[in-house]
Each structure stands twice: as C-alpha cells, then as structure tokens.
Design an enzyme around this catalytic site. Structure first.
Site, short mmCIF file in Angstrom:
data_model
loop_
_atom_site.label_atom_id
_atom_site.label_comp_id
_atom_site.label_asym_id
_atom_site.label_seq_id
_atom_site.Cartn_x
_atom_site.Cartn_y
_atom_site.Cartn_z
N SER A 148 0.72 -1.17 0.08
CA SER A 148 -0.09 -0.02 0.08
C SER A 148 0.95 1.30 -0.04
O SER A 148 2.11 1.30 0.61
CB SER A 148 -0.95 -0.13 1.31
OG SER A 148 -1.28 1.38 1.50
N TYR A 150 -2.21 -1.10 10.71
CA TYR A 150 -2.54 -1.58 9.69
C TYR A 150 -1.20 -1.25 8.66
O TYR A 150 -0.69 -2.24 7.82
CB TYR A 150 -3.78 -1.11 8.95
CG TYR A 150 -3.80 -1.42 7.39
CD1 TYR A 150 -4.10 -2.45 6.77
CD2 TYR A 150 -3.73 -0.26 6.36
CE1 TYR A 150 -4.31 -2.67 5.42
CE2 TYR A 150 -3.80 -0.34 5.17
CZ TYR A 150 -4.07 -1.82 4.71
OH TYR A 150 -3.91 -2.00 3.21
N LYS A 193 1.88 -3.71 6.82
CA LYS A 193 2.51 -3.41 5.35
C LYS A 193 3.87 -3.34 5.38
O LYS A 193 4.79 -4.06 4.54
CB LYS A 193 1.88 -2.43 4.61
CG LYS A 193 0.06 -2.72 4.36
CD LYS A 193 -0.16 -4.07 3.52
CE LYS A 193 -1.50 -4.30 3.34
NZ LYS A 193 -1.67 -5.64 2.69
P1 NAD Z 1 -10.67 -7.19 0.86
O1 NAD Z 1 -11.09 -7.43 2.34
O2 NAD Z 1 -11.82 -7.20 -0.04
O3 NAD Z 1 -10.01 -8.67 0.54
C1 NAD Z 1 -9.22 -9.37 1.29
C2 NAD Z 1 -9.67 -10.99 1.28
O4 NAD Z 1 -8.73 -11.76 2.31
C3 NAD Z 1 -10.93 -11.13 1.82
O5 NAD Z 1 -11.71 -11.88 0.82
C4 NAD Z 1 -10.79 -11.63 3.02
O6 NAD Z 1 -11.92 -12.54 3.37
C5 NAD Z 1 -9.53 -12.51 3.01
N1 NAD Z 1 -8.75 -12.78 4.07
C6 NAD Z 1 -8.49 -12.05 5.02
N2 NAD Z 1 -7.66 -12.92 6.02
C7 NAD Z 1 -7.80 -14.05 5.42
C8 NAD Z 1 -7.24 -15.25 6.16
N3 NAD Z 1 -6.48 -15.14 7.44
N4 NAD Z 1 -7.38 -16.46 5.41
C9 NAD Z 1 -8.02 -16.34 4.20
N5 NAD Z 1 -8.42 -15.28 3.74
C10 NAD Z 1 -8.30 -13.98 4.24
O7 NAD Z 1 -9.60 -6.30 0.63
P2 NAD Z 1 -8.99 -5.69 -0.77
O8 NAD Z 1 -9.58 -4.24 -1.04
O9 NAD Z 1 -9.54 -6.70 -2.11
O10 NAD Z 1 -7.68 -5.66 -0.54
C11 NAD Z 1 -6.58 -6.79 -0.69
C12 NAD Z 1 -5.42 -6.51 -0.32
O11 NAD Z 1 -4.86 -5.21 -0.78
C13 NAD Z 1 -5.20 -6.39 1.22
O12 NAD Z 1 -3.98 -7.00 1.50
C14 NAD Z 1 -5.18 -4.92 1.69
O13 NAD Z 1 -4.72 -4.58 2.59
C15 NAD Z 1 -4.66 -4.42 0.34
N6 NAD Z 1 -4.64 -2.96 -0.06
C16 NAD Z 1 -5.99 -2.68 -0.32
C17 NAD Z 1 -6.24 -1.23 -0.46
C18 NAD Z 1 -7.73 -0.72 -0.76
O14 NAD Z 1 -7.95 0.41 -0.59
N7 NAD Z 1 -8.54 -1.65 -0.95
C19 NAD Z 1 -5.18 -0.37 -0.33
C20 NAD Z 1 -4.16 -0.78 -0.31
C21 NAD Z 1 -3.87 -2.16 -0.08
N1 UFG Z 2 -13.15 10.48 3.50
C1 UFG Z 2 -14.10 11.51 3.70
N2 UFG Z 2 -15.31 10.69 4.27
C2 UFG Z 2 -15.46 9.59 4.45
C3 UFG Z 2 -14.47 8.66 4.14
C4 UFG Z 2 -13.16 9.04 3.75
O1 UFG Z 2 -14.16 12.90 3.65
O2 UFG Z 2 -16.46 8.98 4.96
C5 UFG Z 2 -11.94 10.92 3.13
C6 UFG Z 2 -10.71 10.91 3.72
O3 UFG Z 2 -10.50 11.85 4.96
C7 UFG Z 2 -9.49 10.83 2.73
C8 UFG Z 2 -10.16 10.42 1.60
O4 UFG Z 2 -11.46 10.51 1.75
O5 UFG Z 2 -9.15 12.16 2.50
C9 UFG Z 2 -9.90 9.23 1.04
O6 UFG Z 2 -10.19 8.32 2.14
P1 UFG Z 2 -10.22 6.56 2.05
O7 UFG Z 2 -10.50 6.19 3.62
O8 UFG Z 2 -11.11 6.21 0.85
O9 UFG Z 2 -8.67 6.35 1.70
P2 UFG Z 2 -7.24 6.53 2.57
O10 UFG Z 2 -6.55 7.50 1.45
O11 UFG Z 2 -7.59 7.09 3.71
O12 UFG Z 2 -6.67 5.11 2.40
C10 UFG Z 2 -6.83 4.20 1.68
C11 UFG Z 2 -6.83 2.68 2.12
C12 UFG Z 2 -5.68 2.31 3.01
C13 UFG Z 2 -4.53 2.75 2.27
C14 UFG Z 2 -4.35 4.01 1.63
C15 UFG Z 2 -3.15 4.15 0.91
O13 UFG Z 2 -8.09 2.79 2.76
O14 UFG Z 2 -5.71 0.95 3.20
O15 UFG Z 2 -5.35 4.35 0.87
O16 UFG Z 2 -2.99 3.24 -0.14
F1 UFG Z 2 -3.48 2.40 3.35
#
Ligand code: NAD
Ligand code: UFG
Length: 339
Positions: free
Chosen positions: A125, A150, A154
C-alpha cells in the site's frame, strides 16, 4: 497453463484480478476464509469469465490447511491479497491485525518453500511511504513512519518478503503498492462490498447514493490543498487488476525483488470525487463538512513511471469511469452480494 494461487482472492481486488488473469489465459485458484467476502463473489467471477474456478475455504494462517492447496495443485505463483485492511479497526485491535496479516504471509512463505514455489506478488500500500516522504512517491524512497497498525503490518510484510528473497536467490518477490482503488467491473457483477459502515470514501458515497446512508461527512476542508480537502490517487480497480497480470507476466521470467507503485499519478480531492460522481450519474450526494480524520495525510499520489517502463502498464480509465462503474455495481447490488 500457469496456475496462480490468489490468497484472499474472493475480496474486492482479488476478484477483479481473477477475472483479468483468467481472461489473459491463466488458471486461478482461490483460497479465502470469507472473513470479508463471500462465495457468491467466486460464482460471479465464473459468470463473467464463463470458466469454473477452484476455490478453497480456509484460513491462510492455518498452514496444514494451506498445505492441502499446494499438494493438490502445482502452483506457479502466489498473489497475496489476504489481509485485514480497516485502518480504524487496526488501531482498536492491533494484535488481531498483526496476527492475521503477518501470519498469513509466513504461512504462505513456508508452504512455498516446502513445495518449491518461487514467485510471490504482495498487495502492499501507498501507506508505507508514511508521513515524511514528499509527493509524488517514487519506489526509491525509504519506507516511512505509519500512523496506524495496519500500515505497520504492510511495512513489516514488505521487510519479511525482502529478507526471504535475500536468503533464497531463486525466490522472486514483487511488492505492489496500491494507491486508492475504487470502481467496479463494468458488468456490475463484482465490486466493493464492505461489511458495516464503510471506512473508505467511494463505498460511502455509493451507499449514500443508493439510500443506505443519509449523508457523507467530508473529513476536513482546511488542508493546505487547492480546495482544502485531501487529495488522493484514485485508481480504477480493473486497471489495478490488469497491473497484476503484467506483474505475473514479469515475475515468471525475472528473479529478485521489485517494487511498483500502482496509481495514476494524478490526485483528486474529496470534493472533486463527490462532484464527479454527481455529474456522471446525474444525482446529488447529500454531504456536510466535518472535522479532520486523525491520521489522514493532506496528499498521497504516485509517480507511476516505473510500472510503465518495466511492466509496460499504465492506467486507462478516467475518474468518470470510476464513478460510473461504482454506481452501476451499487445500483444493481444495493445490498452488495447479499440478495
Ligand atoms: P478485501 O477485504 O476485499 O479482500 C481481502 C480478502 O482476504 C477477503 O476476501 C478476506 O476474506 C480474505 N482474508 C483475510 N484474512 C484472511 C485469512 N486469514 N485467510 C484467508 N483469507 C483471508 O480487501 P481488498 O480491498 O481486496 O484488499 C486486498 C489487499 O490489498 C489487502 O491486503 C489490502 O490490505 C491491500 N490494499 C487494499 C487497498 C484498498 O484500498 N482496497 C489499498 C492498499 C492495499
Ligand atoms: N473521506 C471522507 N469521508 C469519508 C471517508 C473518507 O471525507 O466518509 C476522505 C478521507 O478523509 C480521505 C479521502 O476521503 O481524505 C480518502 O479516504 P479513504 O479512507 O477512502 O482512503 P485513504 O487514502 O485514507 O486510505 C486508503 C486505504 C488504505 C491505504 C491507503 C493508501 O483505505 O488501506 O489508501 O493506499 F493504506
């Protein structure tokens, strides 16, 4: 046909990646405990691709259960999506986050070693750039100081994977640093389906649009940014999924550790997101301005040059596509995967 194990493959990013990998001629196997997803997502992947998908319901931390997957399938590469990702929850339950996120990584690495699997792509991330690096972030920058457990998981998992690759020169590791994935598959059949109150901006906006939430609170409008709200690098989840296909093509023919930012390189503010969603979908999103959310950085966006130079990948979709596809998914599935 090369077999790719998607750990956490039923989730938001995993399900979109499964579709793109299958469409590119890869065979995918999903292992997920459905803690933040459901088997219906796998069924929808099958519906979109017309291919059946082998899925195992198991906890990746459970090494004995995971060994069965490696025993029954000759895996060529692993993509590790399995993790808990709610920033606020990680502050309240740090041990749960460290246990789940670190142990899933160790279990996968142990099984890979046991079964001679030498390729792993990890869902990292932009959060690892921490508080001190200036935007736009480049992969050469040192990992920074995170504001929550969190983010630290990472940072730690990146370090664990780099150490493992340093010790085993045949092990290839690709760390993909995602920026802010939003949007959904254009079919409207798969998308983001958060449990409970959404933590992230776009799913919250979508739930206001569909009438599940009354109004959006925009967290802070007094930042040092052009319109006072925070700016992020929003990336369409299908572009992100295609980045994984490029990373798989790459890792199957290269050794060592590589890091890639997966972002567009262009930041948008919270207000711009709300306005674009309103314009593209011809509706109003009820919103108010509230206090800043603790831990939020004013700006986060990528320098995305390396992924273009090395992987030949860049984003193709616009912010309008992201807003349109989010709404298409949400309106067709007002309660997510639940009927
Ligand atoms: P998500 O929660 O939709 O997907 C994660 C999946 O992993 C889920 O299906 C969950 O059931 C499964 N899981 C969690 N723990 C497990 C375990 N112990 N055993 C088996 N399955 C397990 O999340 P996502 O948005 O698809 O994110 C995927 C990855 O990308 C995550 O590692 C997340 O931290 C990373 N990531 C996501 C974002 C974002 O904004 N969505 C940003 C940066 C990084
Ligand atoms: N925000 C609002 N109202 C809400 C939700 C979010 O104003 O109800 C704003 C936040 O303050 C931020 C922006 O929208 O300014 C984006 O917020 P998100 O929570 O959607 O995303 P973040 O950038 O905070 O975090 C995301 C993922 C993290 C990851 C990070 C960097 O949730 O897992 O991007 O990759 F670590």
């Amino acid at each position: 046909m090369k077999k790719i194990l998607l750990a956490g493959g039923a989730g938001y990013i995993g399900s979109h990646t499964a579709v793109e990998l299958i469409n590119s001629g890869y065979d995918v196997i999903i292992a997920d405990n459905y803690s933040n997803s459901c088997p219906e997502a796998v069924r929808r992947i099958e519906e979109i691709t017309g291919k059946s998908v082998k899925a195992y319901e198991l906890d990746i931390k459970d090494k004995t259960a995971l060994e069965t997957v490696f025993k029954e399938n000759k895996i060529d590469a692993v993509i590790h999506f399995a993790g808990l990702k709610a920033v606020g929850e990680s502050v309240a339950k740090p041990v749960l986050y460290y246990r789940n996120n670190i142990d899933t990584t160790l279990s996968l690495l142990e099984c890979m070693e046991e079964f001679g699997v030498k390729n792993i792509i990890f869902s990292s991330s932009a959060t690892v750039y921490g508080e001190e690096n200036p935007v736009p972030y480049t992969e050469k920058m040192k990992r920074g100081t995170c504001t929550n457990p969190y983010g630290w998981t990472k940072v730690m998992m990146e370090q664990i994977l780099e150490d493992a690759a340093n010790a085993d020169k045949e092990l290839s590791v690709v760390l993909l640093r995602y920026f802010n994935p939003i949007g959904a598959h254009e079919s409207g059949k798969i998308g983001e389906d958060p449990q409970g109150i959404p933590n992230n901006l776009m799913p919250y906006v979508a739930q206001v649009a569909v009438g599940r939430r009354e109004k959006l609170t925009i967290f802070g409008n007094d930042y040092d940014t052009p319109d006072g709200t925070c700016r992020r690098d929003y990336i369409h989840v299908v572009d992100l999924a295609k980045g994984h296909v490029k990373a798989i093509d790459y890792i199957l023919s290269h050794e060592g550790v590589e890091i890639f930012n997966l972002g567009t390189g262009t930041p948008y503010s919270v207000t711009e997101i709300v306005e674009t969603f309103e314009n593209v979908n011809d509706m109003k999103i009820n919103h108010v301005y509230g206090d800043r959310r603790p831990g939020d950085l004013p700006e986060s966006y990528a320098n995305a040059d390396k992924a273009l130079e090395v992987l030949g990948w860049k984003t193709e979709k616009t912010l309008a596509d992201m807003c349109r596809d989010t709404w298409n998914w949400q309106k067709n599935n007002p309660n997510g995967y639940k009927k």
